[in-house]
Design a protein around this motif. Sequence first.
Motif, PDB file in Angstrom:
ATOM      1  N   TYR B  36       0.849  -1.174   0.000  1.00 24.72           N
ATOM      2  CA  TYR B  36       0.000   0.000   0.000  1.00 24.72           C
ATOM      3  C   TYR B  36       0.892   1.233   0.000  1.00 24.72           C
ATOM      4  N   LYS B  38       0.896   5.455   0.819  1.00 17.17           N
ATOM      5  CA  LYS B  38       0.151   6.451   1.585  1.00 17.17           C
ATOM      6  C   LYS B  38       0.768   7.832   1.438  1.00 17.17           C
ATOM      7  N   ALA B  41      -2.148  12.979   4.842  1.00 22.10           N
ATOM      8  CA  ALA B  41      -3.548  13.372   4.960  1.00 22.10           C
ATOM      9  C   ALA B  41      -4.490  12.516   4.103  1.00 22.10           C
ATOM     10  N   GLU B  42      -4.018  11.373   3.655  1.00 24.19           N
ATOM     11  CA  GLU B  42      -4.871  10.453   2.915  1.00 24.19           C
ATOM     12  C   GLU B  42      -4.752   9.062   3.516  1.00 24.19           C
ATOM     13  N   GLY B  43      -5.716   8.203   3.194  1.00 19.50           N
ATOM     14  CA  GLY B  43      -5.615   6.824   3.632  1.00 19.50           C
ATOM     15  C   GLY B  43      -4.708   6.031   2.711  1.00 19.50           C
ATOM     16  N   PRO B  44      -4.215   4.879   3.182  1.00 21.32           N
ATOM     17  CA  PRO B  44      -3.413   4.017   2.308  1.00 21.32           C
ATOM     18  C   PRO B  44      -4.219   3.576   1.094  1.00 21.32           C
ATOM     19  N   PHE B  89       3.605   0.746   2.771  1.00 20.29           N
ATOM     20  CA  PHE B  89       3.358  -0.297   3.761  1.00 20.29           C
ATOM     21  C   PHE B  89       3.298  -1.644   3.069  1.00 20.29           C
TER      22      PHE B  89
END
Lengths: 110, 115
Positions: B36, B38, B41-44, B89
Amino acid sequence: EAQVTQNPRYLITVTGKKLTVTCSQNMNHEYMSWYRQDPGLGLRQIYYSMNVEVTDKGDVPEGYKVSRKEKRNFPLILESPSPNQTSLYFCASRGNSPLHFGNGTRLTVT
Amino acid sequence: DQQVKQNSPSLSVQEGRISILNCDYTNSMFDYFLWYKKYPAEGPTFLISISSIKDKNEDGRFTVFLNKSAKHLSLHIVPSQPGDSAVYFCAASARGIQGAQKLVFGQGTRLTINP
Protein backbone atom coordinates in the motif's frame (compact mmCIF):
# COMPACT_ATOMS: atom_id res chain seq x y z
CA GLU A 1 -17.55 7.55 -6.35
CA ALA A 2 -16.63 4.48 -4.30
CA GLN A 3 -15.40 5.64 -0.95
CA VAL A 4 -15.01 5.10 2.77
CA THR A 5 -15.94 8.23 4.69
CA GLN A 6 -14.74 8.94 8.20
CA ASN A 7 -15.80 11.77 10.47
CA PRO A 8 -14.43 13.82 11.99
CA ARG A 9 -11.03 14.18 10.27
CA TYR A 10 -9.52 15.82 13.35
CA LEU A 11 -10.58 15.60 16.96
CA ILE A 12 -9.07 16.93 20.17
CA THR A 13 -10.67 15.78 23.38
CA VAL A 14 -9.97 15.32 27.06
CA THR A 15 -9.41 12.17 29.05
CA GLY A 16 -12.62 10.34 29.90
CA LYS A 17 -14.97 12.14 27.54
CA LYS A 18 -16.79 9.55 25.42
CA LEU A 19 -16.47 9.96 21.68
CA THR A 20 -17.53 8.23 18.49
CA VAL A 21 -15.74 8.22 15.15
CA THR A 22 -18.11 7.39 12.33
CA CYS A 23 -17.31 5.33 9.26
CA SER A 24 -19.51 4.77 6.26
CA GLN A 25 -18.88 2.98 2.96
CA ASN A 26 -20.95 3.08 -0.23
CA MET A 27 -19.59 -0.07 -1.88
CA ASN A 28 -21.92 -2.59 -0.25
CA HIS A 29 -18.92 -4.31 1.32
CA GLU A 30 -19.54 -6.92 3.97
CA TYR A 31 -16.14 -6.66 5.64
CA MET A 32 -15.13 -3.54 7.56
CA SER A 33 -12.26 -2.86 9.90
CA TRP A 34 -10.62 -0.23 12.07
CA TYR A 35 -6.86 0.37 12.27
CA ARG A 36 -4.69 2.74 14.19
CA GLN A 37 -1.37 4.04 12.87
CA ASP A 38 1.42 4.93 15.26
CA PRO A 39 5.04 5.90 14.52
CA GLY A 40 7.29 2.87 14.29
CA LEU A 41 4.36 0.47 14.66
CA GLY A 42 2.62 0.73 11.32
CA LEU A 43 -1.07 -0.06 11.08
CA ARG A 44 -2.57 -2.26 13.78
CA GLN A 45 -6.06 -3.69 13.63
CA ILE A 46 -8.47 -2.69 16.40
CA TYR A 47 -11.72 -4.43 15.45
CA TYR A 48 -13.24 -5.93 12.36
CA SER A 49 -16.68 -6.98 11.18
CA MET A 50 -17.45 -9.74 8.71
CA ASN A 51 -21.06 -8.62 8.30
CA VAL A 52 -23.98 -6.96 10.07
CA GLU A 53 -24.07 -7.83 13.77
CA VAL A 54 -20.80 -9.79 13.45
CA THR A 55 -17.77 -8.13 15.02
CA ASP A 56 -14.50 -9.41 16.44
CA LYS A 57 -11.38 -8.14 18.12
CA GLY A 58 -8.24 -7.33 16.25
CA ASP A 59 -4.78 -6.99 17.74
CA VAL A 60 -5.32 -3.89 19.90
CA PRO A 61 -9.01 -3.80 20.98
CA GLU A 62 -8.53 -2.57 24.56
CA GLY A 63 -10.38 0.68 25.22
CA TYR A 64 -12.49 0.51 22.06
CA LYS A 65 -15.95 -0.65 21.12
CA VAL A 66 -17.63 -1.05 17.75
CA SER A 67 -21.08 -1.82 16.44
CA ARG A 68 -22.38 -2.97 13.05
CA LYS A 69 -26.11 -2.41 12.91
CA GLU A 70 -26.14 -1.60 9.22
CA LYS A 71 -23.96 -2.86 6.42
CA ARG A 72 -22.66 0.56 5.43
CA ASN A 73 -21.75 1.91 8.90
CA PHE A 74 -19.11 0.81 11.38
CA PRO A 75 -18.59 3.39 14.14
CA LEU A 76 -15.64 3.27 16.54
CA ILE A 77 -16.49 4.16 20.13
CA LEU A 78 -14.10 5.25 22.85
CA GLU A 79 -16.06 5.11 26.09
CA SER A 80 -13.33 6.71 28.22
CA PRO A 81 -10.48 7.95 26.04
CA SER A 82 -6.97 8.07 27.46
CA PRO A 83 -3.82 9.80 26.18
CA ASN A 84 -2.40 6.51 24.87
CA GLN A 85 -5.27 6.45 22.38
CA THR A 86 -3.87 9.52 20.69
CA SER A 87 -3.32 8.21 17.19
CA LEU A 88 -4.29 8.28 13.54
CA TYR A 89 -7.28 6.04 12.91
CA PHE A 90 -8.34 4.45 9.63
CA CYS A 91 -11.53 2.70 8.72
CA ALA A 92 -11.45 0.27 5.82
CA SER A 93 -13.80 -1.99 3.91
CA ARG A 94 -13.40 -4.86 1.51
CA GLY A 95 -15.44 -6.86 -0.94
CA ASN A 96 -13.72 -9.11 -3.49
CA SER A 97 -10.85 -6.67 -3.61
CA PRO A 98 -8.04 -5.38 -1.39
CA LEU A 99 -8.89 -3.24 1.61
CA HIS A 100 -10.13 0.22 0.73
CA PHE A 101 -9.28 2.85 3.34
CA GLY A 102 -10.85 6.09 4.45
CA ASN A 103 -8.77 9.26 4.77
CA GLY A 104 -8.21 8.91 8.48
CA THR A 105 -9.15 10.59 11.75
CA ARG A 106 -6.42 12.19 13.79
CA LEU A 107 -7.36 11.95 17.45
CA THR A 108 -5.60 13.76 20.27
CA VAL A 109 -6.53 12.96 23.87
CA THR A 110 -5.18 15.38 26.47
CA ASP B 1 5.74 -9.64 18.09
CA GLN B 2 6.04 -7.90 14.73
CA GLN B 3 5.09 -10.52 12.14
CA VAL B 4 5.74 -8.18 9.22
CA LYS B 5 8.83 -6.01 9.35
CA GLN B 6 10.06 -3.17 7.22
CA ASN B 7 13.49 -2.48 8.62
CA SER B 8 14.16 0.70 6.68
CA PRO B 9 12.15 3.62 8.05
CA SER B 10 13.20 5.80 5.15
CA LEU B 11 14.76 5.62 1.70
CA SER B 12 15.98 8.38 -0.59
CA VAL B 13 16.37 7.76 -4.33
CA GLN B 14 17.22 9.95 -7.27
CA GLU B 15 14.54 10.49 -9.88
CA GLY B 16 14.83 7.99 -12.73
CA ARG B 17 16.66 5.41 -10.66
CA ILE B 18 15.29 2.20 -9.18
CA SER B 19 13.66 2.23 -5.75
CA ILE B 20 13.75 -1.04 -3.81
CA LEU B 21 11.65 -1.40 -0.69
CA ASN B 22 12.05 -4.48 1.45
CA CYS B 23 9.80 -6.43 3.76
CA ASP B 24 10.34 -9.53 5.90
CA TYR B 25 7.74 -11.73 7.54
CA THR B 26 7.86 -14.46 10.14
CA ASN B 27 4.53 -16.28 9.82
CA SER B 28 4.80 -19.16 7.34
CA MET B 29 1.00 -19.27 7.09
CA PHE B 30 0.91 -15.99 5.18
CA ASP B 31 -0.19 -16.68 1.62
CA TYR B 32 -1.04 -13.28 0.18
CA PHE B 33 1.05 -10.13 0.23
CA LEU B 34 0.24 -6.55 -0.65
CA TRP B 35 1.86 -3.16 -0.89
CA TYR B 36 0.00 0.00 0.00
CA LYS B 37 1.06 3.56 -0.69
CA LYS B 38 0.15 6.45 1.59
CA TYR B 39 0.30 10.16 0.96
CA PRO B 40 0.02 12.68 3.83
CA ALA B 41 -3.55 13.37 4.96
CA GLU B 42 -4.87 10.45 2.92
CA GLY B 43 -5.61 6.82 3.63
CA PRO B 44 -3.41 4.02 2.31
CA THR B 45 -4.20 2.99 -1.25
CA PHE B 46 -3.61 -0.43 -2.72
CA LEU B 47 -0.65 -0.62 -5.07
CA ILE B 48 0.17 -4.21 -5.98
CA SER B 49 -0.17 -7.72 -4.57
CA ILE B 50 1.24 -11.20 -4.97
CA SER B 51 0.02 -14.65 -4.08
CA SER B 52 2.34 -17.18 -2.50
CA ILE B 53 2.05 -19.39 -5.59
CA LYS B 54 4.00 -16.79 -7.56
CA ASP B 55 7.42 -15.28 -7.11
CA LYS B 56 6.91 -12.15 -9.18
CA ASN B 57 4.11 -9.81 -10.14
CA GLU B 58 4.49 -6.79 -12.37
CA ASP B 59 2.23 -3.80 -12.95
CA GLY B 60 3.74 -1.06 -15.04
CA ARG B 61 6.64 0.52 -13.17
CA PHE B 62 5.95 -1.59 -10.08
CA THR B 63 7.16 -5.14 -9.53
CA VAL B 64 6.84 -7.21 -6.39
CA PHE B 65 9.15 -10.14 -5.78
CA LEU B 66 8.45 -12.89 -3.26
CA ASN B 67 11.11 -15.21 -1.82
CA LYS B 68 9.20 -17.71 0.29
CA SER B 69 12.23 -19.60 1.55
CA ALA B 70 13.68 -16.37 2.90
CA LYS B 71 10.27 -15.02 3.96
CA HIS B 72 11.11 -11.84 2.14
CA LEU B 73 9.41 -9.65 -0.38
CA SER B 74 10.46 -6.52 -2.15
CA LEU B 75 8.87 -3.78 -4.21
CA HIS B 76 10.79 -2.39 -7.16
CA ILE B 77 9.83 0.92 -8.73
CA VAL B 78 11.47 1.66 -12.07
CA PRO B 79 11.96 4.43 -13.00
CA SER B 80 11.25 6.35 -9.82
CA GLN B 81 9.26 9.54 -10.18
CA PRO B 82 8.68 12.47 -7.78
CA GLY B 83 5.04 11.40 -7.38
CA ASP B 84 6.25 8.13 -5.90
CA SER B 85 7.35 9.99 -2.76
CA ALA B 86 5.11 8.51 -0.07
CA VAL B 87 5.05 6.03 2.78
CA TYR B 88 4.87 2.42 1.61
CA PHE B 89 3.36 -0.30 3.76
CA CYS B 90 3.90 -3.96 3.24
CA ALA B 91 1.03 -6.22 4.37
CA ALA B 92 0.46 -9.96 4.61
CA SER B 93 -2.51 -12.20 5.22
CA ALA B 94 -3.43 -15.81 5.83
CA ARG B 95 -6.87 -17.23 5.25
CA GLY B 96 -8.53 -18.04 8.53
CA ILE B 97 -11.13 -20.68 9.26
CA GLN B 98 -13.92 -18.40 8.04
CA GLY B 99 -11.96 -17.48 4.97
CA ALA B 100 -11.31 -14.06 6.36
CA GLN B 101 -8.15 -12.36 5.30
CA LYS B 102 -6.71 -10.51 8.25
CA LEU B 103 -4.11 -8.08 7.02
CA VAL B 104 -0.98 -7.60 9.11
CA PHE B 105 1.00 -4.48 8.24
CA GLY B 106 4.63 -3.55 8.51
CA GLN B 107 5.88 -0.31 10.04
CA GLY B 108 6.14 1.50 6.73
CA THR B 109 9.03 2.97 4.72
CA ARG B 110 9.08 6.63 3.75
CA LEU B 111 10.33 6.92 0.17
CA THR B 112 11.63 10.26 -1.05
CA ILE B 113 12.40 10.74 -4.72
CA ASN B 114 14.88 13.56 -5.29
CA PRO B 115 14.80 15.52 -8.57
